[in-house]
Enzyme design. Structure first.
Site, PDB file in Angstrom:
ATOM      1  N   SER A  44      16.124  -0.410 -13.497  1.00  0.00           N
ATOM      2  CA  SER A  44      15.032  -0.918 -12.674  1.00  0.00           C
ATOM      3  C   SER A  44      13.678  -0.397 -13.163  1.00  0.00           C
ATOM      4  O   SER A  44      13.234  -0.774 -14.231  1.00  0.00           O
ATOM      5  CB  SER A  44      15.290  -0.585 -11.201  1.00  0.00           C
ATOM      6  OG  SER A  44      14.675  -1.532 -10.356  1.00  0.00           O
ATOM      7  N   LYS A  78       0.675  -6.652  11.909  1.00  0.00           N
ATOM      8  CA  LYS A  78       0.121  -5.345  11.559  1.00  0.00           C
ATOM      9  C   LYS A  78       1.194  -4.259  11.561  1.00  0.00           C
ATOM     10  O   LYS A  78       1.097  -3.289  10.805  1.00  0.00           O
ATOM     11  CB  LYS A  78      -1.008  -4.980  12.542  1.00  0.00           C
ATOM     12  CG  LYS A  78      -1.758  -3.700  12.182  1.00  0.00           C
ATOM     13  CD  LYS A  78      -2.427  -3.815  10.827  1.00  0.00           C
ATOM     14  CE  LYS A  78      -3.193  -2.545  10.490  1.00  0.00           C
ATOM     15  NZ  LYS A  78      -3.724  -2.580   9.117  1.00  0.00           N
TER      16      LYS A  78
END
Length: 273
Positions: A85, A137
């Site tokens: 990765s 949010k």
């Protein structure tokens, strides 16, 4: 502190090791070491990677620093037990890559995880009152489930970061992005398979990588020794590291837990076994 200036640096091969999960600490140390390589005018750099990956931003910044160094320094990335990765992404900053036949590599993709403690909080009678400026949010808040629109937002974010990864591998290894996508589905594969896919150039050990670097940079392989560039650890850390392996394992496990907690909710280029 780093190794003191060496007048014979031009006849040596710099070595930088990246091990463990990649985070801000790794980024700072590696960028400092890369500046050292440039300032001391090493002709060659062996980048030893033994990492499952880590945070997206930190991996990207190391990759970009390696790119900027390429015109001045010959670079070979040597993959150890694992380079997956984010480790792969960093490796793309080297024009030459070598891996052991059994190296675990790949895991090209992005993962994002959040902690959902909603049921536990309900059981103990804890709840939160949230006042926010917009509906998203508090996305990935640990005290409630994701909504369908939130999942779509996060999936779009993941898809964008994934495309960045695929395009970087394609550009660095001169492959078609469509070809990269055939094996960039999160799977891990061996160094031997990585050569077949075109993401690794050669199979070999770290010593083989050193000999390859000497050849690329026109150095005498018998005289071009590796000079590891690293920060000297405090005395206490060095004493602790010399203790029994069980203690070291406990310390490593604690570091991993800390990494997991600190990166919750962040997109990661990370292999999670």
């Amino acid at each position: 502190m780093f190794w003191p200036f060496n007048q014979k640096a031009t006849k040596q091969i710099a070595r930088i090791e990246i091990s463990g999960a990649i985070g801000s600490g790794t980024r700072k140390a590696v960028l400092k070491a890369l500046r050292e390589v440039e300032e001391r005018k090493y002709p060659a750099l062996l980048l030893r990677i033994d990492s499952p990956g880590g945070t997206v931003g930190d991996s990207y910044e190391i990759y970009r620093a390696l790119q900027r160094l390429q015109p001045k320094v010959q670079i070979v990335a040597s993959y150890g037990n694992i380079s997956a990765s984010g480790g792969v992404y960093i490796g793309m900053g080297a024009p030459n890559i070598m891996a052991n036949p059994g190296t675990l590599t790949g895991s090209i993709g992005v993962i994002l995880r959040g902690n959902n403690l909603e049921k536990l909080l309900e059981r103990v009678g804890v709840s939160f009152k949230v006042i926010k400026s917009g509906p998203y949010k508090d996305i990935l808040s640990f005290d409630r489930q994701l909504t369908a629109p939130e999942e779509q937002i996060l999936q779009t974010l993941i898809d964008s970061t994934y495309e960045q990864f695929v395009n970087t591998v394609a550009e660095s290894r001169r492959l078609d992005p469509a070809t990269v996508r055939t094996f960039a589905d999160g799977r891990i594969f061996t160094g031997e398979q990585a050569v077949e896919f075109g993401v690794v150039d050669r199979l070999g050990s770290e010593e083989d990588a050193r000999l390859w670097l000497a050849e690329l940079s026109g150095l005498d392989p018998d005289k071009a020794k590796l000079q590891t560039i690293e920060e000297r650890k405090p005395l206490l850390s060095r004493i602790l590291q010399s203790q029994v392996s069980g203690f070291t394992t406990v310390v490593s496990a604690a570091d991993w837990v800390q990494f997991e907690m600190s990166t919750s909710g962040q997109p990661l280029w990370l292999y999670r076994p």
